[in-house]
Design a protein around this motif. Structure first.
Motif, PDB file in Angstrom:
ATOM      1  N   ILE A 130       0.852  -1.069  -0.094  1.00 45.25           N
ATOM      2  CA  ILE A 130       0.175   0.060  -0.017  1.00 45.25           C
ATOM      3  C   ILE A 130       0.970   1.480  -0.050  1.00 45.25           C
ATOM      4  O   ILE A 130       0.398   2.348  -0.643  1.00 45.25           O
ATOM      5  N   ASP A 169      -5.513  -1.863   7.667  1.00 46.60           N
ATOM      6  CA  ASP A 169      -4.617  -0.651   7.432  1.00 46.60           C
ATOM      7  C   ASP A 169      -5.392   0.685   7.595  1.00 46.60           C
ATOM      8  O   ASP A 169      -6.574   0.503   6.783  1.00 46.60           O
ATOM      9  N   LEU A 172      -8.483  -0.908  -4.086  1.00 47.31           N
ATOM     10  CA  LEU A 172      -8.174  -2.170  -3.913  1.00 47.31           C
ATOM     11  C   LEU A 172      -9.372  -3.126  -3.802  1.00 47.31           C
ATOM     12  O   LEU A 172     -10.530  -3.001  -3.318  1.00 47.31           O
ATOM     13  N   ALA A 174      -9.800  -3.348   5.363  1.00 47.69           N
ATOM     14  CA  ALA A 174      -9.699  -1.943   5.974  1.00 47.69           C
ATOM     15  C   ALA A 174      -9.336  -2.092   7.485  1.00 47.69           C
ATOM     16  O   ALA A 174      -8.713  -1.130   7.929  1.00 47.69           O
ATOM     17  N   SER A 203       0.505   3.747  -3.266  1.00 50.32           N
ATOM     18  CA  SER A 203      -0.431   4.995  -2.965  1.00 50.32           C
ATOM     19  C   SER A 203       0.619   6.189  -3.093  1.00 50.32           C
ATOM     20  O   SER A 203       0.025   7.190  -3.022  1.00 50.32           O
ATOM     21  N   ARG A 218      -5.503   3.622   6.249  1.00 45.94           N
ATOM     22  CA  ARG A 218      -5.494   4.307   5.040  1.00 45.94           C
ATOM     23  C   ARG A 218      -6.847   3.897   4.443  1.00 45.94           C
ATOM     24  O   ARG A 218      -7.269   4.479   3.377  1.00 45.94           O
ATOM     25  N   CYS A 219      -7.330   2.412   4.502  1.00 45.54           N
ATOM     26  CA  CYS A 219      -8.146   1.856   3.476  1.00 45.54           C
ATOM     27  C   CYS A 219      -9.529   2.161   3.891  1.00 45.54           C
ATOM     28  O   CYS A 219      -9.952   2.259   4.904  1.00 45.54           O
ATOM     29  N   LYS A 220     -10.317   2.785   3.055  1.00 44.04           N
ATOM     30  CA  LYS A 220     -11.804   3.172   3.247  1.00 44.04           C
ATOM     31  C   LYS A 220     -12.724   2.400   2.339  1.00 44.04           C
ATOM     32  O   LYS A 220     -12.356   2.324   1.231  1.00 44.04           O
ATOM     33  N   GLN A 258      -7.767   9.384  -1.506  1.00 43.92           N
ATOM     34  CA  GLN A 258      -8.096   8.505  -0.597  1.00 43.92           C
ATOM     35  C   GLN A 258      -7.941   6.843  -1.010  1.00 43.92           C
ATOM     36  O   GLN A 258      -8.140   6.560  -2.309  1.00 43.92           O
ATOM     37  N   VAL A 259      -7.400   6.128  -0.392  1.00 50.37           N
ATOM     38  CA  VAL A 259      -7.094   4.660  -0.680  1.00 50.37           C
ATOM     39  C   VAL A 259      -8.430   4.026  -0.360  1.00 50.37           C
ATOM     40  O   VAL A 259      -8.998   3.731   0.379  1.00 50.37           O
ATOM     41  N   CYS A 260      -9.101   3.160  -1.506  1.00 48.89           N
ATOM     42  CA  CYS A 260     -10.361   2.640  -1.428  1.00 48.89           C
ATOM     43  C   CYS A 260     -10.475   1.241  -1.483  1.00 48.89           C
ATOM     44  O   CYS A 260      -9.377   0.734  -2.186  1.00 48.89           O
ATOM     45  N   VAL A 261     -11.134   0.743  -0.575  1.00 55.33           N
ATOM     46  CA  VAL A 261     -11.531  -0.935  -0.668  1.00 55.33           C
ATOM     47  C   VAL A 261     -12.940  -0.884  -1.531  1.00 55.33           C
ATOM     48  O   VAL A 261     -14.031  -0.358  -0.790  1.00 55.33           O
TER      49      VAL A 261
END
Length: 308
Positions: free
Chosen positions: A174, A223, A186, A220, A178, A225-227, A243-246
């Protein structure tokens, strides 16, 4: 019946005439345009198509000089039907109100259009027609003309197998991904272990999608950072804001006009469909072979390798 009630149920062209403050204006109209489509907020309306009837009136700028029988000088009827087809094809919608707003906005982007009446009715939900009608004018449109500088970004979509999800290298991956300029989304698949098997295709599809989303929440949790993100609107905002997305797939998959051809249990294939829908710049699969995706750069990485 009073004239007000009569006009309320009359064709939008009569309502346009009755509500015109500036005297006679030029109008074009579309009457009883029927399309079969999947739409609706109720569970009974999912997985089935129903007839939707469109009646549209557009008040247009008067033509100065001679028309010269030139189609380029007028607002073509085709632009109205194209607006309907475009919005129906964009995504599955729950509300006729949303569809009417989007069609009206698209029509009013035409330079000749001044005001439009859009009536949409469901013909198969009861013994009569159930519908909405809206009136919108160019002055209400505001600054909604598409700006090429605000085009959606092309994200990097990364699929993590369960082994990759549990890997000690997850944080490093990540970090690396990122740091790149392309937005990062992700994706994960079904979790390990049993899940309910109900023997009903539509119900099973929802169960499997929800199981994938549960696995997304596991990611999520590993980590901060994962939303977890479920809608296209949320994804667009998140990508524009770094933003880091899931990806939580239920809503986008179920609302898609043309959903994935493969079962949602084939998680890598589902991710490849999503990457194509998002016009991704790249699909990276960590821990498995990467499926081919048209118009998307695809590669795979073994667990333990650098992903860059």
């Amino acid at each position: 019946m009073s004239s007000e009630i009569r006009l309320a149920f009359a064709h939008p062209s009569e309502r346009a005439i009755a509500t015109s403050d500036d005297g006679p204006v030029d109008r074009i109209s579309l009457r009883d345009h029927i399309v079969e489509v999947e739409i609706g907020a109720f569970q009974a309306e999912r997985g089935t198509r129903q007839r939707i009837c469109f009646n549209v009136v557009v008040e247009v700028q008067p033509i100065v000089g001679h028309i010269d029988d030139d189609v380029d000088r007028i607002l073509s009827y085709d632009r109205v039907t194209e607006a309907i087809a475009t919005e129906l094809g964009a995504e599955r919608l729950n509300l006729l109100e949303t569809l009417a707003e989007r069609i009206a906005e698209r029509i009013l982007l035409e330079p000749q259009a001044l005001r439009t009446f859009v009536r949409i009715e469901k013909l198969d939900r009861g013994p009569g027609a159930l519908g909405v009608e809206i009136v919108r004018s160019r002055g209400e449109l505001g600054d909604t003309v598409p700006d090429s500088s605000q085009e959606r970004p092309h994200p990097r979509v990364v699929y993590l197998t369960n082994a990759a999800l549990k890997s000690e290298h997850l944080g490093t991956w990540i970090d690396q991904l990122s740091a790149e300029p392309a937005p990062l989304i992700l994706c994960v698949g079904l979790p390990d272990g049993p899940r309910p098997d109900v023997g009903h295709p539509m119900a099973q599809r929802r169960i499997d999608l929800l199981a994938i989303e549960q696995n997304g929440w596991v990611l999520a949790s590993r980590d901060a950072r994962c939303k977890v993100v479920a809608t296209r609107t949320e994804l667009d905002w998140a990508m524009k804001n770094g933003q880091v997305c899931v990806w939580a797939p239920s809503k986008i998959v179920l609302d898609a006009v043309e959903g994935p051809d493969t079962p949602v249990t084939e998680s890598a294939a589902l991710t490849s469909w999503f990457a194509k829908e998002m016009e991704a710049s790249e699909l990276l699969v960590i821990g498995a072979d990467a499926p081919r995706v048209a118009n998307v750069s695809v590669r795979n990485s073994a667990i333990g390798e650098s992903v860059l």
